[in-house]
Write an enzyme that holds these catalytic residues in place. Sequence first.
Site, mmCIF file in Angstrom:
data_model
loop_
_atom_site.group_PDB
_atom_site.id
_atom_site.type_symbol
_atom_site.label_atom_id
_atom_site.label_comp_id
_atom_site.label_asym_id
_atom_site.label_seq_id
_atom_site.Cartn_x
_atom_site.Cartn_y
_atom_site.Cartn_z
ATOM 1 N N LYS A 32 68.102 -54.338 -26.557
ATOM 2 C CA LYS A 32 68.280 -55.557 -25.777
ATOM 3 C C LYS A 32 69.676 -56.106 -26.020
ATOM 4 C CE LYS A 32 63.412 -56.817 -26.455
ATOM 5 N NZ LYS A 32 62.499 -57.799 -27.082
ATOM 6 N N MET A 72 72.551 -65.424 -33.025
ATOM 7 C CA MET A 72 72.420 -65.380 -31.561
ATOM 8 C C MET A 72 72.889 -66.685 -30.915
ATOM 9 S SD MET A 72 68.673 -63.511 -31.367
ATOM 10 C CE MET A 72 67.919 -64.778 -32.401
ATOM 11 N N ASP A 111 66.317 -50.073 -31.619
ATOM 12 C CA ASP A 111 67.044 -51.152 -30.952
ATOM 13 C C ASP A 111 68.535 -50.843 -30.819
ATOM 14 O OD1 ASP A 111 64.830 -52.698 -30.524
ATOM 15 O OD2 ASP A 111 65.160 -54.041 -32.214
#
Length: 257
Positions: free
Chosen positions: A59, A173, A37
């Site tokens: 991502k 997030m 990632d």
Amino acid sequence: MSERGFVYLTGAGPGDPKLITVKGLESIREAEVLIYDRLVSPELLQEVSPHCEMIYVGKASGHHTMKQEDINDLIIRHALRGKVVTRLKGGDPFVYGRGGEEALCLAERGIPFEVVPGISSCIAAPAYAGIPVTHRKLAASFAVITGHECTGKTGACVDWSWAAGAETLVILMGLQQLPAITQKLMNRGKAPDTPIALIQSGSWEEQRVVTGTVSTIVELQEQAQLKSPVTIVVGPVVAMRDQLIRQEVESLLTYTG
């Protein structure tokens, strides 16, 4: 190695490469295929064997190299080739890392796998910022939520009345939704003067921290312009930061003479 290969779902930790577990590092070195990632330290990528195939599937907000369903298929495809696959994720694979989805796909296909836990940013980022998520006199518990609303579910993903009541609330997030988050917390009873911290890139060299209150942090963020990933911490434990950081600096100066 079995005919169906083997998969490690490994947590790389929050960023500082020294925070990976011994077992996590072993899984990187053992990998024949490493699927990794965005929030993985480049230093850890140097630990792979010379013959390891490395595949980036990172991502970022608004930009996904590959859809999750395609990542699942990628892991399965290499495992079915008889390879040792290490799926390397930032933080912990089961803490908002979608590792549960990947594990379920592997289980359904009968592919052997092992979960290698990692240190989550929900505790590491506050610690590196001088904020304990619990303290005997301030917070006996802490809660962790996502700042993203879920899709494919009925209603909101987060019970904000419950979240507002948490002694320490850690939000991952959530930077883009900061104005909405703070308003929801106040609407559900969180005091406007509750301390809050924004921690950018916790444990990385570029870590930055902005502190304020639930009612002032949006304006402070507009001035600071922090960028994701940001860990948000809400609660009285945030007020300990000034004292702990000051003491840490003083101790370091004393130690180095």
